[in-house]
Write a protein that holds these residues in place. Sequence first.
Motif, short mmCIF file in Angstrom:
data_model
loop_
_atom_site.label_atom_id
_atom_site.label_comp_id
_atom_site.label_asym_id
_atom_site.label_seq_id
_atom_site.Cartn_x
_atom_site.Cartn_y
_atom_site.Cartn_z
N ILE B 47 -32.98 52.76 41.35
CA ILE B 47 -31.59 52.73 40.89
C ILE B 47 -31.53 52.09 39.50
N PHE B 48 -32.25 50.99 39.33
CA PHE B 48 -32.16 50.29 38.05
C PHE B 48 -33.01 50.94 36.96
N SER B 49 -33.72 52.03 37.31
CA SER B 49 -34.32 52.80 36.23
C SER B 49 -33.27 53.71 35.61
N LYS B 50 -32.11 53.83 36.28
CA LYS B 50 -31.05 54.70 35.76
C LYS B 50 -29.83 53.94 35.24
N VAL B 51 -29.62 52.71 35.69
CA VAL B 51 -28.54 51.89 35.13
C VAL B 51 -29.14 50.58 34.62
N ALA B 53 -27.32 47.56 34.60
CA ALA B 53 -26.77 46.37 35.25
C ALA B 53 -25.78 46.78 36.31
N ILE B 54 -25.55 45.88 37.27
CA ILE B 54 -24.47 46.09 38.23
C ILE B 54 -23.49 44.94 38.00
#
Lengths: 267, 262
Positions: B47-51, B53-54
């Motif tokens: 997921i964090f390879s695409k965004v 930060a959350i």
Amino acid sequence: MRIYLSIFRIRIINSLQYRTVAFGEIITRFFWGLMEILAFSALYRSGQSNFSMDFSQTVSYIWMQQVLFVLFLVVFGDGEIYSTIRSGSIAYELVRPMSLYNRWFCQSASNRIAPTILNCMPVLLLASIMPKPYKISLPVGLGQFLLFLLSSVLALGVVVAFTMLMYITLFYTLSHRGIKIIVTALTTFLSGGVIPLPFFPEPTLTIVKILPFAAMQNMPLLIFSGSIMGMDVLKGIALQIFWLVALIFIGQLAMRHALKNVVVQGG
Amino acid sequence: MVVNMKLYWDFIAMNLKSQMQYKLSFFLTTVGQFITAFTSFFGLYFIFSKVNAIDDFTNGQVFMCFAVVMMAFSIGEMIGGGFTVFTMMMGNGEFDRILVRPRNTILQILMPHMDFSRLGLLVQAIIVLCYAIPISGITWTWQKALTLCLMILCGSALFFGLFLLKAACSFFTVESPEFMNILTYGARQFGRYPFSVYGDGVLKFLTYVIPLALFQYYPLLYLLDRKQNPIIIILPVISLLFLIPCYAVFRFGMSRYKSTGS
């Protein structure tokens, strides 16, 4: 055929006995789905995302995943089969005039269908009365919906055919706990149970896409949420048919081999 | 008391020895736990390879959150895991046998069921923590190191409390209360993000009702210098108050316990 239908009927009646369990399961599925969706909503809100699924598609994916949760579990409540192998009552099974593979296949499939019938409607209802962005959206056309149903049946077939391979390994190892945990972890991850497969990065995805696990819950859920369309749907269903046939074939062979050398434990 | 403790240690040692008898099984289970934790880490990693930060937590900070919750869970479940077979113990009469012995009930439930294969989960969590600390951008002081230790230790105690509460509920329901899994396994699953991302309602619930945010969210803000108030360091300790009602429910359940027979 009649024998298999009655196996199926007995299972359904059996699982209808535990209604409070079903109630707890419904609550769990609802909150689980809701929390997943809230997390995804925060991810989409944070912006600059290049996710290959829209938020509404992800929402539908997650809700449908919770609705059909039990149906696509590779490791699920087949305790009788484990204890049959361990305790030696497999000997009785073998003298019955039915193919053991078919019998277990049918039993495992019904074990998953019965609780799904109980749970799916309430969860679906809850998911469809949610406020707007968190609401499940139904497929756009009847065609897509029918393809989703077909794909779900095939996915269940692939799941059960894969489970059969796991049972067969029990003839050799006898220790089911470790294998169950490993299989659960890998199949959940590779079939899109942790995150939907379209969220995988590109090089990994090209391999994961053609594995048998992609023919499990991944395919019907993607079709339902509308994130694959047209030719891709047909290709996906072809992949499912291929793996279903292949896994059943391998399973039958392995079962024959295992039964030739079976050692009955105890008496 | 010393004699008592020795008894329990013997219990644990015996249990470890018996688990080690089936080496392949123990090994496979540990590997399984490791892979389970690994797949959920990879889910997060992908997921964090695409965004980036959350909300405003970067990937390193989220990984740290994940590792802390995972570590707390694995320790809590290793010790409190015996509670998950508690309904079985009530069903087969093992619990009745425990009740007639003049020793602590809870310890007798737990000691024979300590599951050392949970170490697989713990090892994985430590690896993720080592990976996350350098990229989380935290400037370390000894207060922050203390906070991190308290987060892990008190988190373990809270998970232990949740397992205790689950066992306590089965006094009233007989069947294993399925919905309690939302709090135990759910907290592990959803604790991978700081609890604030789920919105105010969830955060309030996890602060005042089930105080999981006290060991996860607020101390994390302290580590990241977003809140400076030193009182936050002891928030994880305050969350331990939650163990009191858990224990009370268990005692209450036990006082009303009727054997299922056999």
